[in-house]
Design a protein around this motif. Structure first.
Motif, PDB file in Angstrom:
ATOM      1  N   PRO A 135     -48.954  -8.269 -33.962  1.00 15.52           N
ATOM      2  CA  PRO A 135     -47.500  -8.259 -33.717  1.00 15.52           C
ATOM      3  C   PRO A 135     -46.779  -9.146 -34.721  1.00 15.52           C
ATOM      4  CG  PRO A 135     -48.650  -9.581 -32.074  1.00 15.52           C
ATOM      5  CD  PRO A 135     -49.716  -8.868 -32.855  1.00 15.52           C
ATOM      6  N   GLN A 136     -45.585  -8.715 -35.124  1.00 13.27           N
ATOM      7  CA  GLN A 136     -44.851  -9.436 -36.143  1.00 13.27           C
ATOM      8  C   GLN A 136     -44.524 -10.869 -35.730  1.00 13.27           C
ATOM      9  OE1 GLN A 136     -44.400  -8.325 -39.130  1.00 13.27           O
ATOM     10  NE2 GLN A 136     -43.278 -10.128 -39.857  1.00 13.27           N
ATOM     11  N   TRP A 137     -44.202 -11.062 -34.447  1.00 11.02           N
ATOM     12  CA  TRP A 137     -43.855 -12.410 -34.008  1.00 11.02           C
ATOM     13  C   TRP A 137     -45.023 -13.377 -34.177  1.00 11.02           C
ATOM     14  CZ3 TRP A 137     -46.629 -14.982 -30.382  1.00 11.02           C
ATOM     15  CH2 TRP A 137     -47.456 -14.233 -29.537  1.00 11.02           C
ATOM     16  N   LEU A 138     -46.257 -12.878 -33.969  1.00  8.61           N
ATOM     17  CA  LEU A 138     -47.439 -13.725 -34.134  1.00  8.61           C
ATOM     18  C   LEU A 138     -47.631 -14.091 -35.602  1.00  8.61           C
ATOM     19  CD1 LEU A 138     -49.941 -15.067 -32.920  1.00  8.61           C
ATOM     20  CD2 LEU A 138     -51.177 -12.905 -33.248  1.00  8.61           C
ATOM     21  N   CYS A 139     -47.417 -13.120 -36.488  1.00 10.05           N
ATOM     22  CA  CYS A 139     -47.510 -13.397 -37.928  1.00 10.05           C
ATOM     23  C   CYS A 139     -46.523 -14.481 -38.330  1.00 10.05           C
ATOM     24  CB  CYS A 139     -47.236 -12.122 -38.723  1.00 10.05           C
ATOM     25  SG  CYS A 139     -48.375 -10.764 -38.400  1.00 10.05           S
ATOM     26  N   GLU A 140     -45.305 -14.382 -37.811  1.00 13.56           N
ATOM     27  CA  GLU A 140     -44.254 -15.331 -38.185  1.00 13.56           C
ATOM     28  C   GLU A 140     -44.535 -16.726 -37.627  1.00 13.56           C
ATOM     29  OE1 GLU A 140     -40.749 -13.499 -36.730  1.00 13.56           O
ATOM     30  OE2 GLU A 140     -40.955 -11.736 -38.008  1.00 13.56           O
ATOM     31  N   VAL A 141     -44.993 -16.797 -36.371  1.00 11.38           N
ATOM     32  CA  VAL A 141     -45.271 -18.095 -35.756  1.00 11.38           C
ATOM     33  C   VAL A 141     -46.440 -18.781 -36.459  1.00 11.38           C
ATOM     34  CG1 VAL A 141     -46.100 -19.237 -33.665  1.00 11.38           C
ATOM     35  CG2 VAL A 141     -44.304 -17.507 -33.512  1.00 11.38           C
TER      36      VAL A 141
ATOM     37  N   THR B 136     -55.004 -21.661 -37.733  1.00  6.03           N
ATOM     38  CA  THR B 136     -54.187 -20.467 -37.965  1.00  6.03           C
ATOM     39  C   THR B 136     -54.908 -19.446 -38.856  1.00  6.03           C
ATOM     40  OG1 THR B 136     -53.078 -21.271 -39.994  1.00  6.03           O
ATOM     41  CG2 THR B 136     -52.130 -21.937 -37.869  1.00  6.03           C
ATOM     42  N   LEU B 137     -56.014 -19.846 -39.475  1.00  7.45           N
ATOM     43  CA  LEU B 137     -56.659 -18.984 -40.460  1.00  7.45           C
ATOM     44  C   LEU B 137     -57.459 -17.815 -39.884  1.00  7.45           C
ATOM     45  CD1 LEU B 137     -57.836 -21.612 -43.121  1.00  7.45           C
ATOM     46  CD2 LEU B 137     -55.660 -20.365 -42.952  1.00  7.45           C
ATOM     47  N   PRO B 138     -58.089 -17.935 -38.702  1.00  7.05           N
ATOM     48  CA  PRO B 138     -58.838 -16.768 -38.191  1.00  7.05           C
ATOM     49  C   PRO B 138     -58.010 -15.493 -38.092  1.00  7.05           C
ATOM     50  CG  PRO B 138     -59.442 -18.725 -36.954  1.00  7.05           C
ATOM     51  CD  PRO B 138     -58.315 -19.127 -37.865  1.00  7.05           C
ATOM     52  N   MET B 139     -56.729 -15.606 -37.726  1.00  8.60           N
ATOM     53  CA  MET B 139     -55.880 -14.423 -37.659  1.00  8.60           C
ATOM     54  C   MET B 139     -55.622 -13.841 -39.046  1.00  8.60           C
ATOM     55  SD  MET B 139     -55.061 -13.362 -34.602  1.00  8.60           S
ATOM     56  CE  MET B 139     -56.846 -13.550 -34.402  1.00  8.60           C
TER      57      MET B 139
ATOM     58  N   GLN C   9     -33.402 -11.660 -39.516  1.00 13.76           N
ATOM     59  CA  GLN C   9     -33.255 -11.007 -40.821  1.00 13.76           C
ATOM     60  C   GLN C   9     -34.569 -10.449 -41.346  1.00 13.76           C
ATOM     61  OE1 GLN C   9     -31.171 -13.480 -43.655  1.00 13.76           O
ATOM     62  NE2 GLN C   9     -30.087 -14.558 -42.037  1.00 13.76           N
ATOM     63  N   VAL C  10     -35.677 -10.829 -40.691  1.00 14.51           N
ATOM     64  CA  VAL C  10     -36.985 -10.419 -41.192  1.00 14.51           C
ATOM     65  C   VAL C  10     -37.224  -8.940 -40.892  1.00 14.51           C
ATOM     66  CG1 VAL C  10     -39.466 -10.809 -41.040  1.00 14.51           C
ATOM     67  CG2 VAL C  10     -37.889 -12.754 -40.912  1.00 14.51           C
ATOM     68  N   LYS C  11     -37.425  -8.160 -41.932  1.00 17.20           N
ATOM     69  CA  LYS C  11     -37.612  -6.721 -41.773  1.00 17.20           C
ATOM     70  C   LYS C  11     -39.033  -6.292 -42.126  1.00 17.20           C
ATOM     71  CE  LYS C  11     -33.237  -6.181 -40.807  1.00 17.20           C
ATOM     72  NZ  LYS C  11     -32.812  -5.875 -39.420  1.00 17.20           N
ATOM     73  N   ASN C  12     -39.820  -7.211 -42.730  1.00 17.97           N
ATOM     74  CA  ASN C  12     -41.112  -6.807 -43.255  1.00 17.97           C
ATOM     75  C   ASN C  12     -42.101  -6.545 -42.125  1.00 17.97           C
ATOM     76  OD1 ASN C  12     -43.922  -8.142 -43.735  1.00 17.97           O
ATOM     77  ND2 ASN C  12     -42.572  -9.842 -43.148  1.00 17.97           N
ATOM     78  N   LYS C  13     -42.971  -5.574 -42.330  1.00 17.54           N
ATOM     79  CA  LYS C  13     -43.978  -5.224 -41.338  1.00 17.54           C
ATOM     80  C   LYS C  13     -45.386  -5.449 -41.899  1.00 17.54           C
ATOM     81  CE  LYS C  13     -40.857  -3.879 -38.416  1.00 17.54           C
ATOM     82  NZ  LYS C  13     -40.591  -4.672 -37.201  1.00 17.54           N
ATOM     83  N   ASP C  14     -45.489  -6.249 -42.956  1.00 24.54           N
ATOM     84  CA  ASP C  14     -46.765  -6.448 -43.624  1.00 24.54           C
ATOM     85  C   ASP C  14     -47.441  -7.745 -43.221  1.00 24.54           C
ATOM     86  OD1 ASP C  14     -46.317  -4.098 -44.945  1.00 24.54           O
ATOM     87  OD2 ASP C  14     -45.417  -5.037 -46.693  1.00 24.54           O
ATOM     88  N   CYS C  15     -46.968  -8.356 -42.139  1.00 24.11           N
ATOM     89  CA  CYS C  15     -47.573  -9.569 -41.601  1.00 24.11           C
ATOM     90  C   CYS C  15     -47.743 -10.622 -42.688  1.00 24.11           C
ATOM     91  CB  CYS C  15     -48.906  -9.243 -40.941  1.00 24.11           C
ATOM     92  SG  CYS C  15     -49.497 -10.527 -39.820  1.00 24.11           S
TER      93      CYS C  15
END
Length: 314
Positions: free
Chosen positions: A84-90, A69-72, A157-163
């Protein structure tokens, strides 16, 4: 996107490069992946698969998954803020699940060794130790089974866009944080402390130690080192979670947010320290590794503390 190099304390939401996080995560990714793949190769080709080796194999697997998960994160901290936010969260979910999997597996290794040395003649204890594969399966189900529902229930509920710089709701909500602190860190830490004390006590009273066949000081250093690695890796992150639970999420100061990022980085560094611990505490692993090749890759200490065979192979 800006290509300016920022102070390490600046977050990436402005598109700046965080040199410190990029450097450390790159180090962890490179050496952690190599060391853990070597460990997995040795464990899978080990003819004598003891209970401890079963736990270590699962731990190395969890470390590899975390490292993937670290390369991203490196990509993000290089200043590319278009993930994309979903990728950050996953990816954050996978990292956290594997981090707690590592905590539970390290605790299981310590408990298994303590029981093997303290109750070597107990048939009930030996039968329980043979259930190591089931214990590992339970740990995988617990870590991911508990994480996914929390992620799904809080995702809206997640509103943050800062990955990776943002603070996930499911890591700052007191209802989630409290059981995480108790079950995910507090109880394992207590078990580690008790088992370390019990193991040191058993070694001190053993016949081999009293007759001078075993160096008690070296074994104690091994026990202290394992406990130190555990506390060093995971205590900072959980201290930050406690601080988060005491303040309003919307008013968390920037330095505390930066501390969260760095504490997570420290927790990830455990993936490099685990294989080093395998080398110093497992006879089979140490005999299988060509340390000359490792020395050429990276300068490490040439001293390897002696340990007691029964503890190593338990």
């Amino acid at each position: 996107m800006s290509t300016n190099i920022s102070n390490p304390n600046l977050t990436n939401s402005t598109g700046h490069i965080n040199i410190l996080l990029v450097s450390i995560y790159s180090f962890i990714s490179f050496f952690g992946l190599i060391f853990n793949l070597i460990a997995l190769f040795i464990f899978y080709h080990n003819k004598f698969r003891s209970q401890t080796v079963v736990y270590m194999t699962n731990l190395a697997t969890a470390d590899v998954l975390l490292i993937l998960t670290l390369p991203m994160r490196i990509y993000y901290y290089l200043g590319f803020d278009n993930l994309p936010q979903w990728l950050c969260e996953v990816l954050g979910l996978v990292l956290k699940a594997n981090m707690y999997g590592s905590i539970f597996l390290l605790t299981s290794i310590c408990l298994d060794r303590c029981m093997a040395v303290t109750f070597p003649m107990s048939s009930r204890v030996q039968e329980w130790r043979k259930k190591a594969p089931l214990v590992c399966l339970g740990i995988w189900l617990l870590t991911f089974g508990a994480s996914v529902p929390i992620y799904l229930s809080k995702r809206s509920q997640v509103k943050n866009k800062d990955c990776f710089d943002g603070l996930p709701v499911y890591a700052t909500n007191l209802v989630v944080v409290l059981p995480t602190l108790i079950v995910g860190f507090g109880i394992p830490l207590i078990i580690m402390l008790i088992c370390s004390w019990g193991l040191a006590r058993a070694v001190r009273r053993s016949t081999a130690t009293q007759t001078g066949q075993v160096d008690e000081k070296k074994i104690k250093r091994m026990i202290i080192t394992s406990l130190f690695i555990f506390i060093l890796s995971f205590l900072p992150y959980h201290v930050i979670l406690v601080l988060f639970s005491l303040v309003d999420v919307d008013s968390i100061p920037q330095p505390m947010k930066a501390a969260y990022s760095y504490s997570l980085m420290v927790a990830c560094f455990n993936t490099v320290l685990d294989p080093v611990a395998y080398y110093f505490t497992t006879d089979t692993f140490r005999k299988s590794v060509d340390m000359g090749a490792v020395w050429r890759m990276f300068p490490l200490s040439s001293q390897s503390p002696g340990t007691e065979r029964r503890i190593h192979n338990s």
